[in-house]
Design an enzyme around this catalytic site. Structure first.
Site, PDB file in Angstrom:
ATOM      1  N   ARG A  37       0.815  -1.222   0.000  1.00 29.77           N
ATOM      2  CA  ARG A  37       0.000   0.000   0.000  1.00 29.77           C
ATOM      3  C   ARG A  37       0.846   1.268   0.000  1.00 29.77           C
ATOM      4  NH1 ARG A  37      -4.678  -2.228   4.028  1.00 29.77           N
ATOM      5  NH2 ARG A  37      -5.965  -3.121   2.379  1.00 29.77           N
ATOM      6  N   LYS A 199     -19.686 -15.931   0.753  1.00 27.71           N
ATOM      7  CA  LYS A 199     -21.149 -15.861   0.878  1.00 27.71           C
ATOM      8  C   LYS A 199     -21.844 -15.117  -0.250  1.00 27.71           C
ATOM      9  CE  LYS A 199     -21.105 -15.631   5.922  1.00 27.71           C
ATOM     10  NZ  LYS A 199     -21.250 -14.587   6.955  1.00 27.71           N
ATOM     11  N   GLY A 353     -10.012  -8.531  -1.509  1.00 30.70           N
ATOM     12  CA  GLY A 353      -8.861  -8.841  -0.675  1.00 30.70           C
ATOM     13  C   GLY A 353      -8.317 -10.237  -0.876  1.00 30.70           C
ATOM     14  N   GLY A 376     -13.216  -3.497  -0.320  1.00 26.94           N
ATOM     15  CA  GLY A 376     -14.587  -3.018  -0.160  1.00 26.94           C
ATOM     16  C   GLY A 376     -14.938  -1.912  -1.146  1.00 26.94           C
TER      17      GLY A 376
HETATM   18  P1  ADP Z   1     -12.645 -11.545  -1.575  1.00 28.31           P
HETATM   19  O1  ADP Z   1     -11.897 -11.048  -0.352  1.00 28.31           O
HETATM   20  O2  ADP Z   1     -11.724 -11.861  -2.703  1.00 28.31           O
HETATM   21  O3  ADP Z   1     -13.760 -10.634  -1.940  1.00 28.31           O
HETATM   22  P2  ADP Z   1     -14.303 -13.256   0.065  1.00 28.31           P
HETATM   23  O4  ADP Z   1     -13.852 -12.522   1.280  1.00 28.31           O
HETATM   24  O5  ADP Z   1     -15.706 -13.104  -0.339  1.00 28.31           O
HETATM   25  O6  ADP Z   1     -13.318 -12.944  -1.167  1.00 28.31           O
HETATM   26  O7  ADP Z   1     -14.124 -14.822   0.295  1.00 28.31           O
HETATM   27  C1  ADP Z   1     -12.890 -15.402   0.575  1.00 28.31           C
HETATM   28  C2  ADP Z   1     -13.045 -16.570   1.499  1.00 28.31           C
HETATM   29  O8  ADP Z   1     -13.964 -17.517   0.969  1.00 28.31           O
HETATM   30  C3  ADP Z   1     -11.753 -17.295   1.671  1.00 28.31           C
HETATM   31  O9  ADP Z   1     -11.330 -17.172   3.011  1.00 28.31           O
HETATM   32  C4  ADP Z   1     -12.082 -18.757   1.325  1.00 28.31           C
HETATM   33  O10 ADP Z   1     -11.502 -19.680   2.207  1.00 28.31           O
HETATM   34  C5  ADP Z   1     -13.588 -18.773   1.450  1.00 28.31           C
HETATM   35  N1  ADP Z   1     -14.177 -19.860   0.674  1.00 28.31           N
HETATM   36  C6  ADP Z   1     -14.027 -20.125  -0.628  1.00 28.31           C
HETATM   37  N2  ADP Z   1     -14.651 -21.250  -0.987  1.00 28.31           N
HETATM   38  C7  ADP Z   1     -15.218 -21.744   0.135  1.00 28.31           C
HETATM   39  C8  ADP Z   1     -15.994 -22.913   0.441  1.00 28.31           C
HETATM   40  N3  ADP Z   1     -16.291 -23.786  -0.508  1.00 28.31           N
HETATM   41  N4  ADP Z   1     -16.407 -23.082   1.713  1.00 28.31           N
HETATM   42  C9  ADP Z   1     -16.081 -22.194   2.662  1.00 28.31           C
HETATM   43  N5  ADP Z   1     -15.365 -21.072   2.452  1.00 28.31           N
HETATM   44  C10 ADP Z   1     -14.929 -20.859   1.210  1.00 28.31           C
HETATM   45 MG    MG Z   2     -12.333 -11.154   1.745  1.00 28.74          MG
END
Ligand code: ADP
Ligand code: MG
Length: 394
Positions: A37, A199, A353, A376
């Site tokens: 950063r 989610k 992230g 975010g």
């Molecule tokens: P980003 O930060 O890229 O937006 P998210 O925060 O939404 O992504 O999600 C990342 C998390 O989702 C990771 O910690 C990963 O372990 C979890 N994840 C991915 N696939 C699964 C799964 N099948 N079951 C549970 N958690 C999962």
């Molecule tokens: Mg995340």
């Protein structure tokens, strides 16, 4: 969104320029760990230094209580790291709008930098308190926002202060806004959006917005099980959000009606526990064992997704395909990262992230067109929400 002014061409020589940067970096034992950063802000800071500005940097770090100084959240280590990275004198002020900050800002020479102490030591920062904004503004002649990562927050340093000084975008913030809004407004087609992560409820706005924009939507990660449920499949003990099944079904219908291809996993790596050493099986997406949870996409899905990604002229990726933090369940995320990297014809844009962490983990960052620094903030921009820190610059 091309209507935000950057500092390019602005006469900054001899002027005090208050710059909101995102120096929210990990610090351990008084030393900065990952300094990505800080490096990301260097183009703006160097530009100002080279053009003779007197640069006043402000940032938050971590989540202090807002009741004053807390040693573990001091920005002093970030200032020290900056001093190593930039060819200009850097001093640190032990407060934010107090005596030390005012004196050091007032006594700056052209081309020199002062880093103010953590904005969030004062709870008025997050409240966008008018008096606090005024104190910040009184330190400077001009304001620059280069903290894209906090642009979705209406805080004193990101929004309020912009109304009190001539205000400009730094190069990092402008680049983020240009790239992400360019992708949404006029993408080269086909536009393939890959969405994963944990989610549906976290990402519903993003998925919905992208169904309106993209030609192909690829779904993986924990959220895919709620979509599979909407298709009437059994998902065992996988992560699922019962309350969102209907909404997921609506999104499937919406995509269909719009002629957007929406791809779901056809096979899954399922495990008997959420653990690195769990017993695992690969099964079709409609035969996940009752007592097992899906923790990654399977090999047929990897292939299906890779060939869809290869067709894209614009590829956006947010959210890992599986629990990539565990070696046993990283394969799908790695395969998708490799497929994105291999599409050298496309504009490839990574946001979020954990997705960025995955790309870094697999050492593919330098093969992507653009990696967003704002988790975010980039998600809210993609959702079509106005970002207070960007709106304040218009
Ligand atoms: P980003 O930060 O890229 O937006 P998210 O925060 O939404 O992504 O999600 C990342 C998390 O989702 C990771 O910690 C990963 O372990 C979890 N994840 C991915 N696939 C699964 C799964 N099948 N079951 C549970 N958690 C999962
Ligand atoms: Mg995340």
């Amino acid at each position: 969104m091309a209507d935000i002014k950057t500092i390019e061409g602005v006469d900054v020589r001899g002027k005090r320029v208050l710059v909101r940067v995102d120096f929210n970096v990990p610090v351990k034992d008084g030393v900065v760990g990952d300094d990505t950063r800080i490096r990301a802000a260097l183009p703006t800071i160097s530009y100002l230094v080279e053009h003779g500005a007197r640069v006043i940097l402000m940032s938050h770090l971590g989540r202090p209580a807002g009741e004053g100084y807390e040693e573990k959240f001091t920005l002093a280590p970030a200032a020290a790291r900056l001093a190593e990275l930039i060819d200009a004198p850097v001093v640190f002020a032990s407060d934010t709008i107090g005596e030390d900050a005012r004196a050091k800002a007032a006594n700056l020479s052209d081309g020199c930098i002062v880093v103010l102490e953590n904005l969030r030591f004062d709870k008025r920062e997050k409240k966008n308190d008018p008096a606090f904004c005024k104190e910040l503004a009184s330190l400077a002649d001009l304001y620059v926002n280069d903290a894209f990562g906090t642009a979705h927050r209406a805080h004193a340093s990101t929004a309020g202060v912009a109304a009190l000084l001539p205000s400009y975008a730094g190069f990092l913030l402008a680049g983020e806004v240009d790239t992400l809004s360019g992708m949404l407004d006029a993408p080269e087609r086909p536009f393939v959006a890959i969405l994963g992560g944990s989610k549906v409820s976290d990402k519903v706005g993003v998925i919905d917005a992208l169904i309106d924009k993209a030609d192909t939507i690829i779904i993986g990660g924990g959220m895919c099980f709620t979509f599979l449920l909407a298709e009437g499949k059994q998902v065992g003990t996988s992560l699922k959000e019962e309350d969102w099944v209907e909404r997921a079904g609506e999104m499937i219908q919406k995509a269909k009606a719009a002629g957007v291809k929406l791809l779901l996993p056809v096979d899954i790596v399922a495990a008997d526990a959420f653990a690195e050493d769990a017993a695992k099986v690969t099964c079709d997406a409609d035969s996940i064992p009752e007592d097992m949870m899906g923790l990654d996409i399977g090999p047929k899905t990897e292939e299906l997704y890779a060939s869809a990604i290869a067709q894209g002229a614009t590829v956006f990726w947010n959210g890992p395909m599986g629990v990539f933090e565990m070696k046993a369940f990283e394969h799908g995320t790695k395969a998708v990262a490799e497929a994105v990297a291999a599409n050298t014809q496309a504009a490839t844009i990574i946001g979020g992230g954990d997705s960025v962490a995955a790309v870094n983990k697999f050492e593919l960052a330098d093969q992507m067109t653009f990696i967003s620094t704002g988790g975010g903030a980039s998600m809210e921009l993609v959702e079509g929400k106005p970002l207070p820190g960007v709106e304040a610059l218009r």
